[in-house]
Design an enzyme around this catalytic site. Structure first.
Site, PDB file in Angstrom:
ATOM      1  N   LYS A  34      32.686  37.949  49.664  1.00  0.00           N
ATOM      2  CA  LYS A  34      34.242  38.342  50.150  1.00  0.00           C
ATOM      3  C   LYS A  34      34.608  39.737  49.960  1.00  0.00           C
ATOM      4  O   LYS A  34      34.995  40.536  50.937  1.00  0.00           O
ATOM      5  CB  LYS A  34      35.107  37.537  49.257  1.00  0.00           C
ATOM      6  CG  LYS A  34      36.621  37.710  49.509  1.00  0.00           C
ATOM      7  CD  LYS A  34      37.591  37.094  49.171  1.00  0.00           C
ATOM      8  CE  LYS A  34      37.763  37.511  47.491  1.00  0.00           C
ATOM      9  NZ  LYS A  34      38.730  38.482  47.031  1.00  0.00           N
ATOM     10  N   ASN A  35      34.320  40.333  48.860  1.00  0.00           N
ATOM     11  CA  ASN A  35      34.694  41.433  48.628  1.00  0.00           C
ATOM     12  C   ASN A  35      34.025  42.684  49.055  1.00  0.00           C
ATOM     13  O   ASN A  35      34.226  43.877  49.153  1.00  0.00           O
ATOM     14  CB  ASN A  35      34.990  41.954  46.990  1.00  0.00           C
ATOM     15  CG  ASN A  35      35.763  40.979  46.332  1.00  0.00           C
ATOM     16  OD1 ASN A  35      36.605  40.372  46.941  1.00  0.00           O
ATOM     17  ND2 ASN A  35      35.989  40.675  45.055  1.00  0.00           N
ATOM     18  N   CYS A  86      46.349  38.397  44.355  1.00  0.00           N
ATOM     19  CA  CYS A  86      46.616  37.828  43.008  1.00  0.00           C
ATOM     20  C   CYS A  86      47.422  38.407  41.970  1.00  0.00           C
ATOM     21  O   CYS A  86      47.119  39.690  41.797  1.00  0.00           O
ATOM     22  CB  CYS A  86      45.116  37.329  42.325  1.00  0.00           C
ATOM     23  SG  CYS A  86      44.453  36.115  43.370  1.00  0.00           S
ATOM     24  N   ARG A 105      48.197  46.081  39.536  1.00  0.00           N
ATOM     25  CA  ARG A 105      47.114  46.450  40.615  1.00  0.00           C
ATOM     26  C   ARG A 105      47.794  47.669  41.191  1.00  0.00           C
ATOM     27  O   ARG A 105      48.098  47.851  42.454  1.00  0.00           O
ATOM     28  CB  ARG A 105      47.489  45.328  41.593  1.00  0.00           C
ATOM     29  CG  ARG A 105      47.139  43.844  41.200  1.00  0.00           C
ATOM     30  CD  ARG A 105      45.532  43.549  40.623  1.00  0.00           C
ATOM     31  NE  ARG A 105      44.634  43.966  41.432  1.00  0.00           N
ATOM     32  CZ  ARG A 105      43.904  42.640  42.166  1.00  0.00           C
ATOM     33  NH1 ARG A 105      44.511  41.670  42.231  1.00  0.00           N
ATOM     34  NH2 ARG A 105      42.974  42.974  42.954  1.00  0.00           N
ATOM     35  N   ASP A 121      36.031  38.970  37.370  1.00  0.00           N
ATOM     36  CA  ASP A 121      35.839  38.108  38.258  1.00  0.00           C
ATOM     37  C   ASP A 121      35.335  36.766  37.650  1.00  0.00           C
ATOM     38  O   ASP A 121      35.520  35.514  38.266  1.00  0.00           O
ATOM     39  CB  ASP A 121      35.575  38.371  39.614  1.00  0.00           C
ATOM     40  CG  ASP A 121      36.614  39.516  40.412  1.00  0.00           C
ATOM     41  OD1 ASP A 121      36.162  39.899  41.350  1.00  0.00           O
ATOM     42  OD2 ASP A 121      37.460  39.540  39.640  1.00  0.00           O
ATOM     43  N   ARG A 126      40.826  31.364  49.111  1.00  0.00           N
ATOM     44  CA  ARG A 126      40.766  32.708  49.578  1.00  0.00           C
ATOM     45  C   ARG A 126      39.634  33.254  49.359  1.00  0.00           C
ATOM     46  O   ARG A 126      39.125  34.320  49.842  1.00  0.00           O
ATOM     47  CB  ARG A 126      41.932  33.487  48.348  1.00  0.00           C
ATOM     48  CG  ARG A 126      43.442  33.262  48.874  1.00  0.00           C
ATOM     49  CD  ARG A 126      44.304  34.072  48.102  1.00  0.00           C
ATOM     50  NE  ARG A 126      43.726  35.635  48.253  1.00  0.00           N
ATOM     51  CZ  ARG A 126      44.262  36.620  47.662  1.00  0.00           C
ATOM     52  NH1 ARG A 126      45.232  36.347  46.690  1.00  0.00           N
ATOM     53  NH2 ARG A 126      43.981  37.888  47.991  1.00  0.00           N
TER      54      ARG A 126
END
Ligand code: EPZ
Length: 430
Positions: free
Chosen positions: A22-23, A117, A122, A305, A397
Protein backbone atom coordinates in the site's frame (compact mmCIF):
# COMPACT_ATOMS: atom_id res chain seq x y z
CA UNK A 1 -21.94 -0.93 10.58
CA UNK A 2 -19.54 -3.66 9.47
CA UNK A 3 -17.96 -5.77 12.18
CA UNK A 4 -15.71 -8.82 12.25
CA UNK A 5 -16.99 -11.74 14.32
CA UNK A 6 -14.38 -14.31 15.30
CA UNK A 7 -14.46 -17.59 17.16
CA UNK A 8 -10.96 -18.06 18.56
CA UNK A 9 -8.84 -21.07 19.33
CA UNK A 10 -7.75 -22.25 15.88
CA UNK A 11 -4.05 -22.26 14.94
CA UNK A 12 -3.57 -20.67 11.49
CA UNK A 13 -2.16 -23.25 9.08
CA UNK A 14 -1.63 -23.10 5.31
CA UNK A 15 -0.54 -20.63 2.62
CA UNK A 16 -1.28 -16.92 2.10
CA UNK A 17 -0.51 -14.68 -0.92
CA UNK A 18 0.71 -11.20 0.01
CA UNK A 19 -0.70 -8.24 -1.96
CA UNK A 20 1.18 -5.24 -3.33
CA UNK A 21 2.57 -2.70 -0.84
CA UNK A 22 0.00 0.00 0.00
CA UNK A 23 2.65 2.53 1.05
CA UNK A 24 4.63 2.02 -2.16
CA UNK A 25 1.54 2.04 -4.39
CA UNK A 26 0.36 5.40 -3.00
CA UNK A 27 3.60 7.14 -4.03
CA UNK A 28 3.70 5.24 -7.34
CA UNK A 29 0.17 6.38 -8.23
CA UNK A 30 1.14 10.00 -7.50
CA UNK A 31 4.29 9.66 -9.62
CA UNK A 32 2.22 8.27 -12.49
CA UNK A 33 0.45 11.61 -13.04
CA UNK A 34 3.82 13.29 -13.76
CA UNK A 35 4.03 11.93 -17.33
CA UNK A 36 1.87 12.96 -20.31
CA UNK A 37 1.77 9.35 -21.50
CA UNK A 38 0.09 6.19 -20.22
CA UNK A 39 1.63 4.68 -17.09
CA UNK A 40 0.52 1.08 -16.43
CA UNK A 41 0.76 -0.12 -12.81
CA UNK A 42 0.01 -3.61 -11.58
CA UNK A 43 0.15 -5.60 -8.34
CA UNK A 44 -1.85 -2.80 -6.68
CA UNK A 45 -3.49 -3.88 -3.41
CA UNK A 46 -7.29 -3.63 -3.63
CA UNK A 47 -7.65 -1.51 -0.46
CA UNK A 48 -9.63 1.65 0.20
CA UNK A 49 -6.65 4.04 0.45
CA UNK A 50 -5.56 3.04 -3.07
CA UNK A 51 -9.05 3.26 -4.52
CA UNK A 52 -9.58 6.71 -2.98
CA UNK A 53 -6.34 8.05 -4.47
CA UNK A 54 -7.18 6.63 -7.92
CA UNK A 55 -10.59 8.35 -7.73
CA UNK A 56 -8.91 11.63 -6.80
CA UNK A 57 -6.45 11.35 -9.70
CA UNK A 58 -9.35 10.73 -12.04
CA UNK A 59 -11.24 13.70 -10.57
CA UNK A 60 -8.48 16.20 -11.49
CA UNK A 61 -8.84 15.07 -15.11
CA UNK A 62 -6.22 12.35 -15.62
CA UNK A 63 -7.28 9.57 -17.95
CA UNK A 64 -7.69 6.54 -15.65
CA UNK A 65 -8.48 3.05 -16.92
CA UNK A 66 -8.94 0.46 -14.17
CA UNK A 67 -8.01 -2.79 -15.98
CA UNK A 68 -8.61 -4.93 -12.87
CA UNK A 69 -8.77 -4.77 -9.06
CA UNK A 70 -4.98 -4.94 -9.08
CA UNK A 71 -4.02 -2.78 -12.07
CA UNK A 72 -4.61 0.66 -13.52
CA UNK A 73 -3.47 2.78 -16.50
CA UNK A 74 -3.03 6.49 -15.79
CA UNK A 75 -2.30 9.24 -18.33
CA UNK A 76 -1.59 12.56 -16.63
CA UNK A 77 -1.61 14.38 -19.97
CA UNK A 78 -5.27 15.37 -19.61
CA UNK A 79 -5.12 16.81 -16.08
CA UNK A 80 -7.10 20.06 -15.94
CA UNK A 81 -6.72 21.00 -12.27
CA UNK A 82 -3.89 20.90 -9.73
CA UNK A 83 -6.35 21.20 -6.87
CA UNK A 84 -7.02 17.82 -5.31
CA UNK A 85 -9.91 18.55 -3.01
CA UNK A 86 -12.63 16.06 -2.44
CA UNK A 87 -14.27 14.60 0.61
CA UNK A 88 -12.61 11.21 0.32
CA UNK A 89 -9.10 12.42 -0.22
CA UNK A 90 -9.16 14.40 3.04
CA UNK A 91 -9.41 11.05 4.80
CA UNK A 92 -6.18 9.59 3.48
CA UNK A 93 -2.78 10.85 4.45
CA UNK A 94 -1.14 9.97 1.18
CA UNK A 95 -3.13 12.66 -0.65
CA UNK A 96 -0.14 14.83 0.11
CA UNK A 97 2.00 12.95 -2.44
CA UNK A 98 0.01 14.85 -5.10
CA UNK A 99 1.72 17.98 -3.74
CA UNK A 100 5.14 16.76 -4.82
CA UNK A 101 3.82 15.33 -8.09
CA UNK A 102 1.86 18.45 -9.14
CA UNK A 103 4.58 20.83 -7.94
CA UNK A 104 7.18 18.91 -9.92
CA UNK A 105 5.10 18.77 -13.09
CA UNK A 106 2.95 21.94 -13.03
CA UNK A 107 4.93 24.11 -10.54
CA UNK A 108 1.70 24.56 -8.58
CA UNK A 109 -0.44 22.39 -6.30
CA UNK A 110 -3.34 22.67 -3.89
CA UNK A 111 -4.01 19.67 -1.64
CA UNK A 112 -5.96 19.26 1.65
CA UNK A 113 -3.91 19.06 4.84
CA UNK A 114 -3.45 15.31 5.37
CA UNK A 115 -5.88 13.10 7.27
CA UNK A 116 -5.10 9.49 8.13
CA UNK A 117 -4.93 7.34 11.29
CA UNK A 118 -4.79 9.25 14.56
CA UNK A 119 -1.53 7.66 15.73
CA UNK A 120 0.11 10.97 16.40
CA UNK A 121 0.32 14.61 15.35
CA UNK A 122 1.63 13.67 11.88
CA UNK A 123 3.23 17.07 11.00
CA UNK A 124 4.41 17.84 7.45
CA UNK A 125 7.03 20.50 8.24
CA UNK A 126 9.78 18.43 6.58
CA UNK A 127 7.79 18.12 3.37
CA UNK A 128 7.30 21.89 3.26
CA UNK A 129 10.97 22.51 4.18
CA UNK A 130 11.97 20.45 1.14
CA UNK A 131 9.57 22.17 -1.24
CA UNK A 132 10.71 25.62 -0.06
CA UNK A 133 14.37 24.59 -0.50
CA UNK A 134 13.51 23.78 -4.15
CA UNK A 135 12.09 27.30 -4.58
CA UNK A 136 8.37 26.82 -3.91
CA UNK A 137 6.22 29.34 -2.03
CA UNK A 138 3.91 27.60 0.45
CA UNK A 139 0.68 28.92 1.97
CA UNK A 140 -1.84 27.13 4.21
CA UNK A 141 -5.34 28.52 3.77
CA UNK A 142 -8.76 27.07 4.62
CA UNK A 143 -7.22 23.67 5.41
CA UNK A 144 -5.46 23.52 2.06
CA UNK A 145 -1.72 23.46 1.37
CA UNK A 146 -1.09 25.79 -1.59
CA UNK A 147 2.31 25.52 -3.31
CA UNK A 148 3.59 27.63 -6.20
CA UNK A 149 6.98 28.04 -7.91
CA UNK A 150 8.25 30.11 -10.87
CA UNK A 151 10.57 27.19 -11.34
CA UNK A 152 12.07 24.48 -9.13
CA UNK A 153 15.85 24.50 -8.66
CA UNK A 154 17.83 21.61 -7.20
CA UNK A 155 19.24 22.06 -3.68
CA UNK A 156 21.04 20.26 -0.84
CA UNK A 157 18.40 19.31 1.75
CA UNK A 158 19.12 17.75 5.15
CA UNK A 159 15.93 16.44 6.77
CA UNK A 160 15.68 17.15 10.53
CA UNK A 161 13.65 13.93 10.96
CA UNK A 162 13.79 10.67 9.03
CA UNK A 163 10.41 10.83 7.30
CA UNK A 164 9.04 8.38 4.72
CA UNK A 165 6.47 10.89 3.47
CA UNK A 166 8.85 13.83 3.24
CA UNK A 167 11.51 11.74 1.50
CA UNK A 168 9.03 10.54 -1.13
CA UNK A 169 7.26 13.88 -1.59
CA UNK A 170 10.43 15.94 -2.07
CA UNK A 171 11.89 13.23 -4.34
CA UNK A 172 8.79 13.54 -6.55
CA UNK A 173 9.17 17.32 -6.89
CA UNK A 174 12.97 17.25 -7.30
CA UNK A 175 12.73 14.71 -10.17
CA UNK A 176 11.59 17.57 -12.47
CA UNK A 177 13.55 20.43 -10.84
CA UNK A 178 16.36 22.18 -12.72
CA UNK A 179 19.77 20.91 -11.66
CA UNK A 180 20.90 18.57 -8.92
CA UNK A 181 19.27 17.82 -5.57
CA UNK A 182 20.91 15.98 -2.67
CA UNK A 183 18.60 14.65 0.05
CA UNK A 184 20.24 13.65 3.35
CA UNK A 185 18.93 11.90 6.47
CA UNK A 186 16.27 10.24 4.30
CA UNK A 187 13.98 7.28 4.93
CA UNK A 188 15.30 3.96 3.53
CA UNK A 189 12.08 1.91 3.53
CA UNK A 190 11.58 -0.54 0.63
CA UNK A 191 8.70 1.62 -0.60
CA UNK A 192 11.02 4.63 -0.94
CA UNK A 193 13.26 2.50 -3.18
CA UNK A 194 10.24 1.21 -5.14
CA UNK A 195 9.04 4.74 -5.93
CA UNK A 196 12.55 5.84 -6.95
CA UNK A 197 12.82 2.80 -9.26
CA UNK A 198 9.45 3.61 -10.78
CA UNK A 199 10.42 7.26 -11.37
CA UNK A 200 13.67 6.11 -12.99
CA UNK A 201 11.66 3.82 -15.28
CA UNK A 202 9.83 7.02 -16.34
CA UNK A 203 13.12 8.72 -17.21
CA UNK A 204 14.04 10.30 -13.88
CA UNK A 205 17.64 10.25 -12.67
CA UNK A 206 17.61 9.22 -8.99
CA UNK A 207 20.49 7.44 -7.27
CA UNK A 208 20.97 6.23 -3.70
CA UNK A 209 17.38 5.42 -2.70
CA UNK A 210 17.60 2.98 0.21
CA UNK A 211 20.76 4.63 1.54
CA UNK A 212 21.18 7.74 3.75
CA UNK A 213 21.74 10.04 0.76
CA UNK A 214 19.59 10.32 -2.38
CA UNK A 215 21.06 12.19 -5.39
CA UNK A 216 18.64 13.47 -8.03
CA UNK A 217 19.52 15.03 -11.39
CA UNK A 218 16.41 16.94 -12.52
CA UNK A 219 15.09 16.07 -16.00
CA UNK A 220 12.83 18.00 -18.40
CA UNK A 221 10.04 15.48 -18.71
CA UNK A 222 8.98 12.02 -17.58
CA UNK A 223 7.60 9.42 -20.01
CA UNK A 224 5.21 6.51 -19.71
CA UNK A 225 6.19 3.15 -18.21
CA UNK A 226 4.89 -0.18 -16.98
CA UNK A 227 5.56 -0.94 -13.34
CA UNK A 228 4.71 -3.58 -10.76
CA UNK A 229 4.45 -2.70 -7.06
CA UNK A 230 6.63 -4.58 -4.54
CA UNK A 231 4.94 -6.94 -2.04
CA UNK A 232 3.68 -5.41 1.21
CA UNK A 233 6.20 -6.14 3.95
CA UNK A 234 3.75 -5.06 6.67
CA UNK A 235 0.96 -7.34 5.46
CA UNK A 236 3.57 -10.12 5.27
CA UNK A 237 4.79 -9.33 8.79
CA UNK A 238 1.21 -9.34 10.07
CA UNK A 239 0.69 -12.93 8.84
CA UNK A 240 4.11 -13.97 10.14
CA UNK A 241 3.18 -12.76 13.63
CA UNK A 242 -0.24 -14.43 13.27
CA UNK A 243 1.54 -17.79 12.87
CA UNK A 244 3.55 -17.20 16.06
CA UNK A 245 0.58 -15.90 18.07
CA UNK A 246 -1.83 -18.72 17.10
CA UNK A 247 0.95 -21.35 17.32
CA UNK A 248 0.30 -22.14 13.67
CA UNK A 249 2.36 -22.84 10.55
CA UNK A 250 1.99 -20.41 7.63
CA UNK A 251 3.77 -20.22 4.27
CA UNK A 252 3.69 -16.49 3.46
CA UNK A 253 4.04 -16.23 -0.34
CA UNK A 254 5.01 -13.37 -2.70
CA UNK A 255 7.39 -11.58 -0.31
CA UNK A 256 10.94 -10.19 -0.45
CA UNK A 257 12.59 -11.86 2.61
CA UNK A 258 15.24 -9.14 2.82
CA UNK A 259 12.49 -6.60 3.64
CA UNK A 260 11.36 -8.76 6.57
CA UNK A 261 14.68 -9.16 8.41
CA UNK A 262 13.82 -7.09 11.49
CA UNK A 263 10.52 -8.96 11.87
CA UNK A 264 12.19 -12.36 11.36
CA UNK A 265 14.79 -11.54 14.00
CA UNK A 266 12.09 -10.73 16.58
CA UNK A 267 10.16 -13.89 15.69
CA UNK A 268 13.24 -15.95 16.53
CA UNK A 269 13.60 -14.07 19.83
CA UNK A 270 10.06 -15.07 20.87
CA UNK A 271 10.67 -18.73 19.93
CA UNK A 272 9.10 -19.00 16.48
CA UNK A 273 11.03 -20.39 13.50
CA UNK A 274 11.29 -18.81 10.04
CA UNK A 275 12.37 -20.71 6.90
CA UNK A 276 13.34 -18.31 4.11
CA UNK A 277 12.87 -19.14 0.40
CA UNK A 278 13.33 -16.93 -2.71
CA UNK A 279 9.91 -15.26 -2.56
CA UNK A 280 8.27 -16.76 0.51
CA UNK A 281 8.87 -17.42 4.19
CA UNK A 282 7.44 -20.21 6.34
CA UNK A 283 6.74 -19.31 9.97
CA UNK A 284 6.02 -21.89 12.66
CA UNK A 285 4.80 -20.84 16.10
CA UNK A 286 6.11 -22.34 19.29
CA UNK A 287 4.03 -23.72 22.18
CA UNK A 288 5.57 -21.08 24.49
CA UNK A 289 6.07 -17.46 23.40
CA UNK A 290 9.25 -16.07 24.95
CA UNK A 291 9.31 -12.46 26.25
CA UNK A 292 11.56 -9.89 24.55
CA UNK A 293 12.08 -6.15 24.08
CA UNK A 294 11.15 -4.19 20.95
CA UNK A 295 12.08 -0.65 19.88
CA UNK A 296 10.53 0.76 16.73
CA UNK A 297 12.91 2.54 14.37
CA UNK A 298 12.98 3.68 10.75
CA UNK A 299 13.94 0.92 8.27
CA UNK A 300 15.91 -1.32 8.59
CA UNK A 301 14.89 -1.17 12.27
CA UNK A 302 11.75 -2.84 13.61
CA UNK A 303 8.83 -1.16 11.77
CA UNK A 304 6.37 0.93 13.78
CA UNK A 305 3.61 -0.50 11.55
CA UNK A 306 4.35 -3.92 13.10
CA UNK A 307 4.31 -2.64 16.69
CA UNK A 308 0.66 -3.51 17.57
CA UNK A 309 0.95 -6.99 16.03
CA UNK A 310 4.16 -7.67 18.01
CA UNK A 311 2.44 -6.40 21.14
CA UNK A 312 -0.24 -9.11 20.82
CA UNK A 313 2.49 -11.77 20.90
CA UNK A 314 4.21 -10.16 23.91
CA UNK A 315 0.89 -9.95 25.78
CA UNK A 316 0.85 -13.78 25.60
CA UNK A 317 4.57 -14.29 26.35
CA UNK A 318 5.87 -16.29 29.28
CA UNK A 319 7.28 -13.31 31.22
CA UNK A 320 7.79 -9.54 31.09
CA UNK A 321 8.40 -7.66 27.80
CA UNK A 322 8.63 -4.02 26.71
CA UNK A 323 7.79 -2.11 23.53
CA UNK A 324 9.29 1.35 22.97
CA UNK A 325 7.49 3.35 20.26
CA UNK A 326 9.99 5.88 18.90
CA UNK A 327 8.12 7.21 15.85
CA UNK A 328 4.58 8.13 16.89
CA UNK A 329 3.32 9.57 20.14
CA UNK A 330 -0.07 7.85 20.20
CA UNK A 331 0.40 4.34 18.92
CA UNK A 332 -0.66 2.38 22.04
CA UNK A 333 -4.42 2.96 21.68
CA UNK A 334 -4.96 -0.79 21.18
CA UNK A 335 -3.78 -1.45 24.77
CA UNK A 336 -7.21 -0.63 26.24
CA UNK A 337 -8.78 -3.01 23.73
CA UNK A 338 -6.35 -5.85 24.52
CA UNK A 339 -7.02 -5.23 28.24
CA UNK A 340 -10.68 -6.10 27.57
CA UNK A 341 -9.35 -9.48 26.36
CA UNK A 342 -7.42 -10.02 29.60
CA UNK A 343 -4.02 -8.56 28.69
CA UNK A 344 -1.86 -7.01 31.42
CA UNK A 345 -0.08 -4.00 29.88
CA UNK A 346 1.10 -0.75 31.44
CA UNK A 347 1.91 2.27 29.25
CA UNK A 348 4.26 4.99 30.53
CA UNK A 349 4.87 7.70 27.87
CA UNK A 350 6.29 5.87 24.82
CA UNK A 351 7.02 2.58 26.60
CA UNK A 352 4.54 -0.27 27.17
CA UNK A 353 5.36 -3.00 29.73
CA UNK A 354 3.72 -6.41 29.18
CA UNK A 355 3.14 -9.04 31.89
CA UNK A 356 2.37 -12.06 29.72
CA UNK A 357 -0.89 -13.97 30.31
CA UNK A 358 -1.77 -17.57 29.35
CA UNK A 359 -4.64 -16.82 27.01
CA UNK A 360 -6.90 -14.01 25.79
CA UNK A 361 -10.64 -14.26 26.33
CA UNK A 362 -12.89 -13.04 23.52
CA UNK A 363 -14.48 -9.56 23.90
CA UNK A 364 -16.16 -6.72 22.00
CA UNK A 365 -13.28 -4.49 20.86
CA UNK A 366 -12.72 -1.52 18.56
CA UNK A 367 -10.17 -1.13 15.74
CA UNK A 368 -8.87 2.35 16.49
CA UNK A 369 -6.43 2.50 13.59
CA UNK A 370 -5.29 0.35 10.69
CA UNK A 371 -2.52 -1.73 12.30
CA UNK A 372 -4.15 -1.83 15.76
CA UNK A 373 -7.22 -3.27 14.03
CA UNK A 374 -5.21 -6.01 12.34
CA UNK A 375 -3.54 -6.83 15.66
CA UNK A 376 -6.93 -7.20 17.38
CA UNK A 377 -8.09 -9.60 14.65
CA UNK A 378 -5.10 -11.84 15.38
CA UNK A 379 -5.74 -11.56 19.13
CA UNK A 380 -9.35 -12.64 18.51
CA UNK A 381 -8.21 -15.68 16.53
CA UNK A 382 -5.91 -16.68 19.43
CA UNK A 383 -8.53 -15.96 22.13
CA UNK A 384 -10.90 -18.36 23.84
CA UNK A 385 -14.50 -17.65 22.81
CA UNK A 386 -16.05 -14.98 20.57
CA UNK A 387 -14.60 -11.56 19.65
CA UNK A 388 -16.35 -8.82 17.69
CA UNK A 389 -14.32 -6.01 16.14
CA UNK A 390 -15.90 -2.62 15.33
CA UNK A 391 -14.63 0.02 12.84
CA UNK A 392 -13.50 -2.50 10.27
CA UNK A 393 -13.17 0.37 7.74
CA UNK A 394 -9.78 1.20 9.28
CA UNK A 395 -8.56 -2.32 8.56
CA UNK A 396 -9.85 -2.21 4.99
CA UNK A 397 -7.62 0.83 4.35
CA UNK A 398 -4.56 -1.42 4.27
CA UNK A 399 -5.54 -5.11 4.17
CA UNK A 400 -7.09 -6.68 1.08
CA UNK A 401 -9.79 -9.28 1.85
CA UNK A 402 -8.27 -9.93 5.29
CA UNK A 403 -11.10 -12.19 6.46
CA UNK A 404 -10.92 -14.29 3.25
CA UNK A 405 -7.15 -14.78 3.58
CA UNK A 406 -7.60 -15.75 7.25
CA UNK A 407 -10.51 -18.13 6.50
CA UNK A 408 -8.23 -19.95 4.03
CA UNK A 409 -5.79 -20.43 6.93
CA UNK A 410 -8.51 -21.99 9.07
CA UNK A 411 -9.71 -18.97 11.03
CA UNK A 412 -13.36 -18.86 12.03
CA UNK A 413 -13.98 -15.23 11.08
CA UNK A 414 -16.71 -13.43 9.16
CA UNK A 415 -17.42 -9.87 8.06
CA UNK A 416 -20.94 -9.03 9.25
CA UNK A 417 -23.22 -5.99 9.00
CA UNK A 418 -25.92 -6.83 11.54
CA UNK A 419 -26.52 -8.45 14.93
CA UNK A 420 -28.57 -11.07 13.10
CA UNK A 421 -25.53 -12.11 11.04
CA UNK A 422 -23.48 -12.32 14.23
CA UNK A 423 -26.08 -14.61 15.83
CA UNK A 424 -26.14 -16.73 12.68
CA UNK A 425 -22.33 -17.09 12.81
CA UNK A 426 -22.44 -18.10 16.48
CA UNK A 427 -25.09 -20.73 15.78
CA UNK A 428 -23.11 -22.01 12.78
CA UNK A 429 -19.78 -22.44 14.58
CA UNK A 430 -21.36 -23.43 17.91
C1 EPZ B 1 4.42 6.53 6.54
O1 EPZ B 1 3.76 7.58 7.22
C2 EPZ B 1 3.41 5.40 6.46
N1 EPZ B 1 2.22 5.85 5.73
C3 EPZ B 1 3.01 4.97 7.88
O2 EPZ B 1 2.21 3.80 7.73
C4 EPZ B 1 4.28 4.55 8.65
O3 EPZ B 1 3.90 4.29 9.98
C5 EPZ B 1 5.30 5.68 8.62
O4 EPZ B 1 5.57 6.07 7.25
C6 EPZ B 1 6.62 5.26 9.24
O5 EPZ B 1 7.13 4.16 8.57
C7 EPZ B 1 2.29 5.92 4.38
O6 EPZ B 1 3.29 5.59 3.79
C8 EPZ B 1 1.04 6.39 3.69
P1 EPZ B 1 6.88 9.59 8.60
P2 EPZ B 1 4.44 9.05 7.26
O7 EPZ B 1 6.82 10.89 7.89
O8 EPZ B 1 5.16 9.27 5.99
C9 EPZ B 1 7.67 12.79 11.97
C10 EPZ B 1 0.33 2.47 7.90
O9 EPZ B 1 -0.09 1.84 8.88
N2 EPZ B 1 7.53 13.79 10.90
O10 EPZ B 1 7.96 8.63 8.27
O11 EPZ B 1 3.42 10.02 7.70
C11 EPZ B 1 6.36 12.11 12.30
O12 EPZ B 1 5.63 12.86 13.24
C12 EPZ B 1 0.83 3.89 8.10
O13 EPZ B 1 0.44 2.02 6.74
C13 EPZ B 1 7.81 15.13 11.19
O14 EPZ B 1 8.16 15.47 12.32
O15 EPZ B 1 5.48 8.85 8.44
C14 EPZ B 1 6.82 10.79 12.87
O16 EPZ B 1 7.17 10.99 14.23
C15 EPZ B 1 0.61 4.38 9.52
N3 EPZ B 1 7.69 16.05 10.20
C16 EPZ B 1 8.11 10.49 12.09
O17 EPZ B 1 8.50 11.73 11.49
C17 EPZ B 1 7.32 15.70 8.92
O18 EPZ B 1 7.24 16.59 8.05
C18 EPZ B 1 7.93 9.45 10.98
O19 EPZ B 1 6.87 9.88 10.17
C19 EPZ B 1 7.03 14.35 8.66
C20 EPZ B 1 7.14 13.40 9.65
Amino acid sequence: MERYIIKGGTPLVGEVEISGAKNAALGILAAAVMADEPVAIDNLPDVSDINVLIDAISEVGANVVRDSRHSVKINGGTITSTKADNEYIKKIRASYYLLGAFLGKFKRAEVPLPGGCNIGSRPIDQHLKGFKALGAEIKIEHGMIIANAEELTGNHIFFDVVSVGATINVMLAAALAKGNTVLENVAKEPHVVDIANMLNSMGANIKGAGTDVIRIKGVEKLHGTEYSVIPDQIEAGTFMLAAAITKGDILVKNVIPKHLEAITAKLYEIGATVEEYDDSVRVKGNEVIKPTHVRTLPYPGFPTDMQPQMAVALALADGTSTVTENLFENRFKYVDELTKMGASIKVESNIAVFEGIKEFTGAEVNALDLRAGAALVIAGIAAKGFTTIESVHYIKRGYEMLEKKLQKLGAQIELTSSDKEIQKFKLKVG
